[in-house]
Design a protein around this motif. Structure first.
Motif, PDB file in Angstrom:
ATOM      1  N   UNK A  94      -5.266 -37.420  32.234  1.00  0.00           N
ATOM      2  CA  UNK A  94      -4.886 -36.575  33.385  1.00  0.00           C
ATOM      3  C   UNK A  94      -3.404 -36.777  33.706  1.00  0.00           C
ATOM      4  N   UNK A  95      -2.975 -38.060  33.710  1.00  0.00           N
ATOM      5  CA  UNK A  95      -1.558 -38.342  33.990  1.00  0.00           C
ATOM      6  C   UNK A  95      -0.657 -37.643  32.968  1.00  0.00           C
ATOM      7  N   UNK A  96      -1.076 -37.735  31.704  1.00  0.00           N
ATOM      8  CA  UNK A  96      -0.269 -37.148  30.635  1.00  0.00           C
ATOM      9  C   UNK A  96      -0.203 -35.626  30.778  1.00  0.00           C
ATOM     10  N   UNK A  97      -1.388 -35.018  31.071  1.00  0.00           N
ATOM     11  CA  UNK A  97      -1.438 -33.550  31.206  1.00  0.00           C
ATOM     12  C   UNK A  97      -0.654 -33.079  32.425  1.00  0.00           C
ATOM     13  N   UNK A  98      -0.773 -33.799  33.545  1.00  0.00           N
ATOM     14  CA  UNK A  98      -0.038 -33.365  34.749  1.00  0.00           C
ATOM     15  C   UNK A  98       1.467 -33.488  34.522  1.00  0.00           C
ATOM     16  N   UNK A  99       1.842 -34.514  33.780  1.00  0.00           N
ATOM     17  CA  UNK A  99       3.261 -34.694  33.478  1.00  0.00           C
ATOM     18  C   UNK A  99       3.759 -33.525  32.625  1.00  0.00           C
ATOM     19  N   UNK A 100       2.937 -33.146  31.614  1.00  0.00           N
ATOM     20  CA  UNK A 100       3.261 -32.009  30.738  1.00  0.00           C
ATOM     21  C   UNK A 100       3.339 -30.721  31.564  1.00  0.00           C
ATOM     22  N   UNK A 101       2.360 -30.567  32.453  1.00  0.00           N
ATOM     23  CA  UNK A 101       2.300 -29.388  33.314  1.00  0.00           C
ATOM     24  C   UNK A 101       3.535 -29.288  34.204  1.00  0.00           C
ATOM     25  N   UNK A 102       3.939 -30.429  34.746  1.00  0.00           N
ATOM     26  CA  UNK A 102       5.128 -30.461  35.613  1.00  0.00           C
ATOM     27  C   UNK A 102       6.351 -29.996  34.830  1.00  0.00           C
ATOM     28  N   UNK A 103       6.480 -30.514  33.591  1.00  0.00           N
ATOM     29  CA  UNK A 103       7.628 -30.113  32.754  1.00  0.00           C
ATOM     30  C   UNK A 103       7.624 -28.620  32.469  1.00  0.00           C
ATOM     31  N   UNK A 104       6.436 -28.092  32.117  1.00  0.00           N
ATOM     32  CA  UNK A 104       6.335 -26.670  31.780  1.00  0.00           C
ATOM     33  C   UNK A 104       6.613 -25.803  32.996  1.00  0.00           C
TER      34      UNK A 104
END
Lengths: 250, 127
Positions: A94-104
Motif C-alpha cells: 500500500x505504501x509503495x502504491x500510494x507513493x507511486x500514485x502520488x508521483x503520477x
C-alpha cells in the motif's frame, strides 16, 4: 541388729515397689492412650503415604502439561507473527502504491497546469484540476496505514510476552520437579527402599530460564542497564571494569 | 560496510521478533542461531558476520558463555555484541558488562531501542 537392717531395707524396697505399682497403675491409661493413638496413626500414615505416592505420580503429568502450554503458546505466537508479517507485507505494498500514485498525480497536475497556461479559458482543464487533486484522500490513506503499521509493531512488542511467560513456566516446572524429587525420596524412605535417580521428572530441565523474568514496560531495568553501560564507555581493560563495579556489586 | 547480524535466541518467537525489528529499522542482512553452540558454529563458518545480537538464557552454551568464547577467540574478539535478555537485575547487567558485551537491552524492547543501541555500538566500535 543385722536382721533388723535387712528387714528395713526389704520394707524400703517393698515401698519402692508399691510406689512403682501405683505409678504403673496411673501410667496404664496414658500408655493405653498412646497405643490407641498409634493404632489410629497407622491408617493415617498409610493415607499420607498413598497421598504422597499419588501426588508424586501426578507431577510428571503436570510438568508435561506446563511444557505443552509453553509449546502451544509458542506455536500460536508464531502463527500470529506469520499473520503480522502478511499484514506488514500488504501494508508495504500500500505504501509503495500510494507513493507511486502520488508521483503520477503530481505529474498529471504539472501537465494540467501546463495545459492551463496554454489554454487559459478552458473550463474543462479547471474542472480536471479540481477533480484530480486527491491530496486529502492520500493523506488519509497514509495516516491510516501508519496507524496500522504502529499497531503491528505494538503487537510484535506484546508478543515478547510469550518468551517471558515460557521462562516463568520453565521456572515453575523446575520448582515442581524439585518438589517431586523430595516427595519421591520421602516415599522411598517411608517404604524402606533405596533411592534411585528419576530421569523422567527432569526431562524438560534442559530448558533454561530466568526465574525473575517479568513482562514490564516501565523501562526501569533498561534505564539501569543504560546507566551501567554508560559508566563502562571508554573503559578498555578488564582491570578497569573490575575496579568500576567492585563496590557496586556488593 | 554493510552489517550482517547473527541473531542468537533459543526462542523461535524472539528470533523472529528481533529479525522483524531489524527489518523495521532498515537492516535486512542477518542469520540466526538457536543457541550459543549453534552461534559458534555459524561464526566459525561465516566470516561476513560482523554483529552479534544474543539472548542470555539458552541451553548448552548460554549467551554469557558465548560472549566469553567470542572474546577469547582472536578471530572474533572485536565483534560487537548486543545482549537482549529478560535479566534486568543489576548484578546480571554487571556480569554481562564484565564479560564485555557492548550494550544491553532488557526485554520487552521496541525497534527504536534496538536501533538506538546498534547505533551507539557502531559509533564506538570499528565494525
Amino acid at each position: 541388729m543385722e536382721l533388723t537392717n535387712s528387714m528395713e531395707k526389704l520394707f524400703e524396697k517393698l515401698g519402692d515397689l508399691k510406689s512403682f505399682f501405683i505409678y504403673g497403675q496411673k501410667l496404664i491409661p496414658t500408655l493405653q492412650k498412646i497405643l490407641n493413638f498409634m493404632q489410629d496413626t497407622v491408617p493415617l500414615l498409610e493415607s499420607v503415604n498413598k497421598s504422597i505416592a499419588e501426588s508424586t505420580s501426578k507431577i510428571p503429568k503436570a510438568t508435561n502439561q506446563l511444557h505443552s502450554v509453553s509449546n502451544a503458546t509458542e506455536l500460536a505466537t508464531t502463527e500470529i507473527l506469520d499473520l503480522v508479517d502478511g499484514i506488514s507485507n500488504e501494508l508495504n505494498s500500500i505504501f509503495s502504491k500510494t507513493s507511486e500514485l502520488k508521483n503520477r498525480l503530481q505529474k498529471q497536475k504539472e501537465l494540467a497546469e501546463k495545459l492551463k497556461s496554454k489554454y487559459q479559458n478552458d473550463n474543462e482543464i479547471d474542472e480536471f484540476l479540481s477533480y484530480s487533486l486527491f491530496d486529502d484522500e492520500l493523506c488519509f490513506v497514509d495516516a491510516s496505514s501508519n496507524k496500522i503499521q504502529e499497531s503491528i509493531m505494538n503487537i510484535t512488542i506484546a508478543l515478547q510476552v510469550q518468551d517471558i511467560t515460557a521462562q516463568q513456566l520453565a521456572s515453575v516446572n523446575h520448582l515442581i520437579n524439585s518438589i517431586q524429587e523430595k516427595l519421591s525420596g520421602l516415599l522411598l524412605d517411608l517404604n524402606g527402599k533405596e533411592r534411585e535417580s528419576d530421569k523422567s521428572s527432569s526431562q524438560h530441565e534442559s530448558i533454561t530460564f530466568n526465574e525473575n523474568a517479568r513482562y514490564v514496560k516501565d523501562n526501569q531495568s533498561q534505564k539501569l542497564a543504560d546507566s551501567l553501560v554508560a559508566q563502562t564507555n571508554g573503559v578498555k581493560s578488564q582491570k578497569e571494569i573490575d575496579q568500576l563495579f567492585s563496590n557496586k556489586n556488593e | 560496510m554493510a552489517l550482517k547480524f547473527l541473531v542468537v535466541d533459543d526462542s523461535v518467537t524472539m528470533r523472529r521478533i528481533v529479525m522483524n525489528s531489524l527489518k523495521q529499522i532498515g537492516h535486512e542482512n542477518f542469520v540466526e542461531a538457536a543457541d550459543g553452540r549453534d552461534a559458534l558454529i555459524k561464526l566459525n563458518s561465516d566470516d561476513s558476520i560482523n554483529f552479534i545480537i544474543t539472548d542470555w538464557n539458552m541451553p548448552d552454551v548460554s549467551g554469557l558463555e558465548l560472549v566469553k568464547q567470542v572474546r577469547a577467540n582472536p578471530k572474533t574478539a572485536n565483534l560487537p555484541v548486543l545482549m537482549v535478555t529478560t535479566r534486568g537485575m543489576k548484578e546480571d547487567i554487571i556480569e554481562a558488562l564484565n564479560a564485555k558485551v557492548n550494550n544491553y537491552i532488557v526485554k520487552p524492547f521496541t525497534p527504536q531501542v534496538l536501533r538506538e543501541k546498534i547505533e551507539q555500538i557502531i559509533s564506538t566500535v570499528n565494525v
